[in-house]
Design a protein around this motif. Structure first.
Motif, short mmCIF file in Angstrom:
data_model
loop_
_atom_site.label_atom_id
_atom_site.label_comp_id
_atom_site.label_asym_id
_atom_site.label_seq_id
_atom_site.Cartn_x
_atom_site.Cartn_y
_atom_site.Cartn_z
N PHE A 4 -10.40 29.49 1.18
CA PHE A 4 -9.44 28.43 0.82
C PHE A 4 -8.70 28.81 -0.44
O PHE A 4 -7.47 28.69 -0.52
CB PHE A 4 -10.22 27.12 0.62
CG PHE A 4 -9.35 25.94 0.23
CD1 PHE A 4 -8.92 25.04 1.19
CD2 PHE A 4 -8.97 25.74 -1.09
CE1 PHE A 4 -8.12 23.96 0.83
CE2 PHE A 4 -8.17 24.68 -1.46
CZ PHE A 4 -7.75 23.78 -0.48
N GLU A 5 -9.43 29.28 -1.46
CA GLU A 5 -8.81 29.61 -2.74
C GLU A 5 -7.83 30.78 -2.60
O GLU A 5 -6.76 30.78 -3.22
CB GLU A 5 -9.89 29.95 -3.77
CG GLU A 5 -10.70 28.76 -4.26
CD GLU A 5 -11.76 28.32 -3.28
OE1 GLU A 5 -12.31 27.23 -3.45
OE2 GLU A 5 -12.04 29.08 -2.32
N LYS A 7 -6.11 31.65 0.05
CA LYS A 7 -4.92 31.16 0.73
C LYS A 7 -4.06 30.32 -0.22
O LYS A 7 -2.83 30.40 -0.20
CB LYS A 7 -5.30 30.34 1.97
CG LYS A 7 -5.87 31.18 3.10
CD LYS A 7 -6.00 30.38 4.39
CE LYS A 7 -7.14 29.39 4.32
NZ LYS A 7 -7.35 28.70 5.62
N LEU A 8 -4.72 29.52 -1.06
CA LEU A 8 -3.99 28.69 -2.02
C LEU A 8 -3.23 29.55 -3.02
O LEU A 8 -2.04 29.33 -3.29
CB LEU A 8 -4.96 27.75 -2.74
CG LEU A 8 -4.38 26.89 -3.87
CD1 LEU A 8 -3.29 25.96 -3.33
CD2 LEU A 8 -5.48 26.08 -4.56
N ASN A 49 -11.20 21.75 -8.84
CA ASN A 49 -10.65 20.82 -7.84
C ASN A 49 -9.49 20.00 -8.39
O ASN A 49 -8.55 19.68 -7.65
CB ASN A 49 -11.75 19.90 -7.33
CG ASN A 49 -12.43 20.49 -6.11
OD1 ASN A 49 -12.42 21.70 -5.91
ND2 ASN A 49 -13.01 19.65 -5.27
N LYS A 52 -6.55 22.20 -8.10
CA LYS A 52 -6.19 22.39 -6.69
C LYS A 52 -5.30 21.26 -6.19
O LYS A 52 -4.33 21.48 -5.45
CB LYS A 52 -7.45 22.48 -5.83
CG LYS A 52 -8.22 23.78 -5.98
CD LYS A 52 -9.50 23.72 -5.15
CE LYS A 52 -10.38 24.93 -5.41
NZ LYS A 52 -11.67 24.82 -4.69
N MET A 56 -1.59 21.82 -4.76
CA MET A 56 -1.29 21.49 -3.37
C MET A 56 -0.22 20.42 -3.26
O MET A 56 0.60 20.43 -2.34
CB MET A 56 -2.57 21.07 -2.66
CG MET A 56 -3.52 22.26 -2.44
SD MET A 56 -5.13 21.76 -1.82
CE MET A 56 -4.66 21.16 -0.20
N ALA A 63 1.74 23.68 2.00
CA ALA A 63 0.28 23.68 1.99
C ALA A 63 -0.26 23.68 3.42
O ALA A 63 -1.15 24.48 3.76
CB ALA A 63 -0.25 22.47 1.22
N GLU A 64 0.27 22.80 4.25
CA GLU A 64 -0.17 22.76 5.64
C GLU A 64 0.21 24.04 6.37
O GLU A 64 -0.55 24.54 7.21
CB GLU A 64 0.41 21.54 6.35
CG GLU A 64 -0.17 20.23 5.86
CD GLU A 64 0.25 19.05 6.74
OE1 GLU A 64 0.81 19.30 7.83
OE2 GLU A 64 0.02 17.91 6.34
N LEU A 68 -3.83 24.84 4.54
CA LEU A 68 -4.53 24.14 3.47
C LEU A 68 -4.40 22.64 3.66
O LEU A 68 -3.39 22.16 4.17
CB LEU A 68 -3.95 24.53 2.10
CG LEU A 68 -3.96 26.02 1.77
CD1 LEU A 68 -3.07 26.29 0.57
CD2 LEU A 68 -5.38 26.48 1.47
N PHE A 70 -6.25 18.52 2.27
CA PHE A 70 -7.30 17.77 1.61
C PHE A 70 -7.27 16.34 2.10
O PHE A 70 -6.28 15.87 2.64
CB PHE A 70 -7.18 17.82 0.08
CG PHE A 70 -5.86 17.33 -0.48
CD1 PHE A 70 -5.63 15.98 -0.66
CD2 PHE A 70 -4.88 18.23 -0.84
CE1 PHE A 70 -4.42 15.53 -1.19
CE2 PHE A 70 -3.67 17.80 -1.37
CZ PHE A 70 -3.44 16.45 -1.54
N ILE A 237 -11.86 17.90 -1.59
CA ILE A 237 -11.48 19.25 -1.16
C ILE A 237 -12.76 20.05 -1.00
O ILE A 237 -13.52 20.19 -1.96
CB ILE A 237 -10.56 19.95 -2.17
CG1 ILE A 237 -9.32 19.12 -2.46
CG2 ILE A 237 -10.17 21.33 -1.68
CD1 ILE A 237 -8.43 19.70 -3.53
#
Length: 314
Positions: A4-5, A7-8, A49, A52, A56, A63-64, A68, A70, A237
């Protein structure tokens, strides 16, 4: 498969470079420090978080697209430590949901909303003089002189109900004991909107704290409401919780709370009379730490500690 991180971080760098933003410009736009963002992009650290959520929200639809997401959990005013545990947040949100169900006036309103509904530009901090004048008017509206102490727990604000954690039926006795005890240092208050127009509120107050801390906490929550501050977004998240945070709004609300409890003229007079912090605190029903904060913010600390200055002789 990228985490996740990972990709972010990749999505943030891609959008930042596409928009021609420097790391410093992005830092100013989203409220995450330059040093933190620089470390994240270099791969030398991971965002917490809270960061994040900010990143996001800035990504928006991207994001989507990057896979990603939340869970949108709640919008409240949340007076808590930066690293409050997820278990404590979950418990407080459970209480918030119960209080809304019990007290809310808006039919079928849950207190949740889309991110765009809560979006607003970064806050502009009030000047020091504007803050002082607002605090003085607040005290004048209560009929208080500048030397008169005030117990903020006795103040009533239209449309705001205060519920100490020990007096709510929304949590069992064991949970209340935990929120007052083990988790007590992680949170001070949570202010919950009861209608979609943000006209009615309930403040869940940690009555496990000292009476002095409760006084400044409650006033701070009142000022968040009276100044029309943005609601804090709390989201989940990867099985942990994070929240947004507006440093400017937190500063202004806390400053105003301290200025109402410890009026400017009275502080200046106390410093002139060489009164120690603990004595001033007892007179106004606050902590000595709040007195020290107030004196420093008024620029009177040198006089308060008696630090002499002089020009050296040739």
């Amino acid at each position: 498969m990228p985490s996740f991180e990972e990709k972010l971080i990749r999505a943030i760098r891609t959008k930042r470079e596409a928009e021609g933003l420097s790391i410093r410009a992005l830092s100013a736009a989203i409220g995450v420090s330059f040093s933190t963002l620089a470390r994240i992009e270099r791969g030398e650290g991971l965002p917490d978080n809270n960061s994040k959520i900010r990143l996001m929200e800035w990504l928006g639809p991207e994001a989507e697209d990057a896979g990603l997401g939340f869970d949108k959990v709640a919008f409240v005013h949340f007076r808590a430590g930066k690293n409050v545990r997820s278990s404590t947040v979950r418990t407080l949100l459970k209480a918030a949901e119960c209080l809304r169900h019990t007290l809310a006036t808006g039919a079928h309103w849950t207190g949740q909303q889309d991110v765009d509904d809560n979006a607003s530009p970064p806050s502009a901090s009030l000047s020091k003089e504007e803050l002082e004048q607002a605090a003085e008017k607040f005290r004048a509206d209560l009929g208080l002189s500048q030397n008169e102490p005030i117990d903020s727990l006795r103040i009533e604000v239209d449309g705001v109900k205060v519920v100490p954690i020990g007096k709510t039926n929304c949590l069992d006795a064991q949970t209340v004991k935990q929120l007052r005890g083990i988790a007590g240092g992680e949170w001070s208050a949570m202010t919950i909107p009861l209608d979609a127009d943000n006209e009615n509120w309930v403040v869940l107050l940690n009555d496990g704290h000292t009476i002095e801390r409760q006084r400044v906490t409650l006033l701070e929550e009142y000022w968040h409401i009276l100044l029309g501050h943005k609601l804090t977004k709390i989201a989940r998240i990867a099985e942990a919780y994070g929240r947004t945070y507006d440093r400017t709004e937190e500063h202004d609300a806390y400053y105003l709370a301290s200025a109402v409890l410890l009026p400017r003229a009275a502080m200046a007079d106390a410093v002139r009379k060489n009164r120690p912090s603990d004595e001033i605190a007892r007179s106004f029903g606050t902590s000595s730490e709040l007195v020290d904060y107030r004196i420093k913010r008024l620029g009177l600390w040198r006089e308060h500690i008696g630090k002499q200055i002089k020009l050296a002789r040739d």
